[in-house]
Scaffold this motif. Structure first.
Motif, PDB file in Angstrom:
ATOM      1  N   VAL A  56     -13.274  -3.452  12.443  1.00  0.00           N
ATOM      2  CA  VAL A  56     -12.401  -4.470  12.868  1.00  0.00           C
ATOM      3  C   VAL A  56     -11.157  -4.518  11.638  1.00  0.00           C
ATOM      4  O   VAL A  56     -11.457  -4.614  10.355  1.00  0.00           O
ATOM      5  CB  VAL A  56     -13.188  -5.911  12.852  1.00  0.00           C
ATOM      6  N   GLU A  57     -10.018  -4.552  12.139  1.00  0.00           N
ATOM      7  CA  GLU A  57      -8.961  -4.838  11.434  1.00  0.00           C
ATOM      8  C   GLU A  57      -8.509  -6.060  11.370  1.00  0.00           C
ATOM      9  O   GLU A  57      -8.178  -6.667  12.594  1.00  0.00           O
ATOM     10  CB  GLU A  57      -7.749  -3.969  11.769  1.00  0.00           C
ATOM     11  N   ILE A  58      -8.330  -6.765  10.246  1.00  0.00           N
ATOM     12  CA  ILE A  58      -7.907  -8.251  10.228  1.00  0.00           C
ATOM     13  C   ILE A  58      -6.536  -8.218  10.133  1.00  0.00           C
ATOM     14  O   ILE A  58      -5.916  -7.533   9.072  1.00  0.00           O
ATOM     15  CB  ILE A  58      -8.407  -9.076   8.874  1.00  0.00           C
ATOM     16  N   VAL A  59      -5.810  -9.038  10.899  1.00  0.00           N
ATOM     17  CA  VAL A  59      -4.186  -8.779  10.966  1.00  0.00           C
ATOM     18  C   VAL A  59      -3.885 -10.380  10.602  1.00  0.00           C
ATOM     19  O   VAL A  59      -3.860 -11.103  11.767  1.00  0.00           O
ATOM     20  CB  VAL A  59      -3.736  -8.402  12.204  1.00  0.00           C
ATOM     21  N   ALA A  60      -3.640 -10.745   9.557  1.00  0.00           N
ATOM     22  CA  ALA A  60      -3.234 -12.084   9.121  1.00  0.00           C
ATOM     23  C   ALA A  60      -1.875 -11.954   9.099  1.00  0.00           C
ATOM     24  O   ALA A  60      -1.262 -11.185   8.660  1.00  0.00           O
ATOM     25  CB  ALA A  60      -3.941 -12.331   7.858  1.00  0.00           C
ATOM     26  N   GLY A  61      -1.268 -13.259   9.211  1.00  0.00           N
ATOM     27  CA  GLY A  61       0.137 -13.511   8.992  1.00  0.00           C
ATOM     28  C   GLY A  61       0.953 -14.611   9.397  1.00  0.00           C
ATOM     29  O   GLY A  61      -0.100 -15.608   9.497  1.00  0.00           O
ATOM     30  N   ARG A  72       7.302  -8.237   5.814  1.00  0.00           N
ATOM     31  CA  ARG A  72       6.066  -7.964   5.565  1.00  0.00           C
ATOM     32  C   ARG A  72       5.758  -9.018   4.408  1.00  0.00           C
ATOM     33  O   ARG A  72       6.615  -9.549   3.588  1.00  0.00           O
ATOM     34  CB  ARG A  72       5.650  -6.698   5.061  1.00  0.00           C
ATOM     35  N   LEU A  73       4.589  -9.618   4.590  1.00  0.00           N
ATOM     36  CA  LEU A  73       3.962 -10.436   3.726  1.00  0.00           C
ATOM     37  C   LEU A  73       2.843  -9.638   2.500  1.00  0.00           C
ATOM     38  O   LEU A  73       2.236  -8.598   3.184  1.00  0.00           O
ATOM     39  CB  LEU A  73       3.346 -11.680   4.105  1.00  0.00           C
ATOM     40  N   GLY A  74       2.623  -9.988   1.480  1.00  0.00           N
ATOM     41  CA  GLY A  74       1.642  -9.431   0.682  1.00  0.00           C
ATOM     42  C   GLY A  74       0.239 -10.387   0.453  1.00  0.00           C
ATOM     43  O   GLY A  74       0.490 -11.324   0.270  1.00  0.00           O
ATOM     44  N   LYS A  96       2.231 -13.491  -0.644  1.00  0.00           N
ATOM     45  CA  LYS A  96       3.312 -13.399  -1.304  1.00  0.00           C
ATOM     46  C   LYS A  96       4.360 -13.006  -0.399  1.00  0.00           C
ATOM     47  O   LYS A  96       4.164 -12.238   0.748  1.00  0.00           O
ATOM     48  CB  LYS A  96       3.190 -12.323  -2.350  1.00  0.00           C
ATOM     49  N   GLY A  97       5.714 -13.340  -0.545  1.00  0.00           N
ATOM     50  CA  GLY A  97       6.561 -12.691   0.135  1.00  0.00           C
ATOM     51  C   GLY A  97       7.382 -14.068   1.164  1.00  0.00           C
ATOM     52  O   GLY A  97       7.243 -15.150   0.779  1.00  0.00           O
ATOM     53  N   PRO A  98       8.213 -13.422   2.142  1.00  0.00           N
ATOM     54  CA  PRO A  98       8.294 -12.076   2.656  1.00  0.00           C
ATOM     55  C   PRO A  98       9.056 -11.260   1.920  1.00  0.00           C
ATOM     56  O   PRO A  98      10.011 -11.575   1.290  1.00  0.00           O
ATOM     57  CB  PRO A  98       8.872 -12.509   4.085  1.00  0.00           C
ATOM     58  N   VAL A 117       0.410  -9.595   6.959  1.00  0.00           N
ATOM     59  CA  VAL A 117      -0.043  -9.450   5.579  1.00  0.00           C
ATOM     60  C   VAL A 117      -0.297  -8.143   5.429  1.00  0.00           C
ATOM     61  O   VAL A 117      -1.301  -7.714   6.200  1.00  0.00           O
ATOM     62  CB  VAL A 117      -1.108 -10.673   5.199  1.00  0.00           C
ATOM     63  N   VAL A 118       0.149  -7.474   4.505  1.00  0.00           N
ATOM     64  CA  VAL A 118      -0.371  -6.144   4.272  1.00  0.00           C
ATOM     65  C   VAL A 118      -0.904  -5.994   2.689  1.00  0.00           C
ATOM     66  O   VAL A 118      -0.422  -6.751   1.978  1.00  0.00           O
ATOM     67  CB  VAL A 118       0.893  -5.137   4.392  1.00  0.00           C
ATOM     68  N   GLY A 119      -1.932  -5.226   2.892  1.00  0.00           N
ATOM     69  CA  GLY A 119      -2.604  -5.118   1.557  1.00  0.00           C
ATOM     70  C   GLY A 119      -4.110  -4.596   1.543  1.00  0.00           C
ATOM     71  O   GLY A 119      -4.289  -3.823   2.677  1.00  0.00           O
TER      72      GLY A 119
END
Length: 159
Positions: A56-61, A72-74, A96-98, A117-119
């Motif tokens: 499962v990939e969590i894709v928050a944003g 992108r957000l961090g 953090k970000g964008p 959000v990437v990280g």
């Protein structure tokens, strides 16, 4: 006689309905309520034949007003353990970000778009027996994507 059978049937259906509701709440009940400034978002996965073949990939944003640049957000999704239960839950502490590429856009047109959000920590093991509980800052959406492994294996070459 007929009334008592109908009454018994109605009571049985009510009991079954409340048990199903209680079972759903039981999955989430031991998890703490969200703290101020956070939301608790829960994912219930369907059972799969061989869950080792899935992730499962969590894709928050967030939905943000963006221009032509890639946005992108961090952040980091930290795994925590529910004390006394041993269950995992996840916390997206700070977003953090964008951050953006700095290309010159041909026009100054902006549109609303989902900015992820990437990280680290966003790929999780698939487990349909327990919910995935994510605590995220208010205003952050938690989405997910299920990945599955193909049946075909490819052999590496010795070089």
């Amino acid at each position: 006689m007929r009334i008592s059978i109908l009454t018994t049937l109605a009571l049985s259906l009510t009991a079954l309905g409340s048990q199903a509701f209680a079972a759903n709440l039981k999955d989430v009940a031991p998890y703490p309520e969200a703290e101020a400034g956070f939301t608790r978002q829960v994912i219930h996965l369907p059972a799969q034949t061989d869950e080792n073949n899935y992730q499962v990939e969590i894709v928050a944003g967030k939905q943000l007003d963006v221009d032509c640049n890639r946005q992108r957000l961090g952040g980091t999704l930290d795994e925590k353990t529910l004390q006394g239960w041993g269950y995992s839950y996840y916390r997206l502490e700070a977003v953090k970000g964008p951050m953006s590429t700095l290309m010159a856009c041909p026009d100054s047109k902006k549109t609303m778009a989902f900015v992820p959000v990437v990280g680290e920590g966003f790929m999780l093991r698939y487990n349909s027996k327990l919910p995935i509980v994510v605590y995220a800052p208010k205003g952050v959406e938690v989405n997910y994507r299920v990945w599955s492994a193909g049946e075909q294996l490819s052999k590496a070459k010795e070089e």
